[in-house]
Design a protein around this motif. Sequence first.
Motif: not given
Length: 154
Positions: A45-48, A109-112, A118-119, A137-139
């Motif tokens: 539900f977040s924009g990106i 390898g993508v857990f922040d 997850a990133r 990539q970053g969040i």
Amino acid sequence: MTSPSVPAVGAAAPDFRTRNQHGQDVALTDLRGAPAVLIFYPWAFSGICTGELCAVRDDLARFSGVGARVLAVSCDPMFSLRAFDEAEGLGFDLLSDHWPHGAIASAYGVFDDVVGVARRGSFVLDAEGVITWAISQGIGEPRDIADHLAALAA
């Protein structure tokens, strides 16, 4: 919990077993025999995230046209993923990495571990479960879904 590094292209994809938005078990071994695309994202539900996954939905015929199965993975619980799928009509599996929290994202390898999500990581797997393309990539950095399709075509 600190994530290991992103697995290298040419490496076997880390194994996992979890549930999709409908409560069905999905395991890496279920993906054997055809290419697969794993798309890690921070929040339903977040924009990106909505923009990226709707872009996948809109190009889903191109993914399935090359025989690829698309699976999107987040740390959201199963019922949130079901509501997200119903709201957006995504048409592909949304996998819950809710518990143990972030275990799949960590293996890839993508857990922040600061934010607890997850990133933006994507992995193209061949029919044997070997990583043939990866991006992390970053969040807040959206991915170009066309890159995923190009990686499948290569």
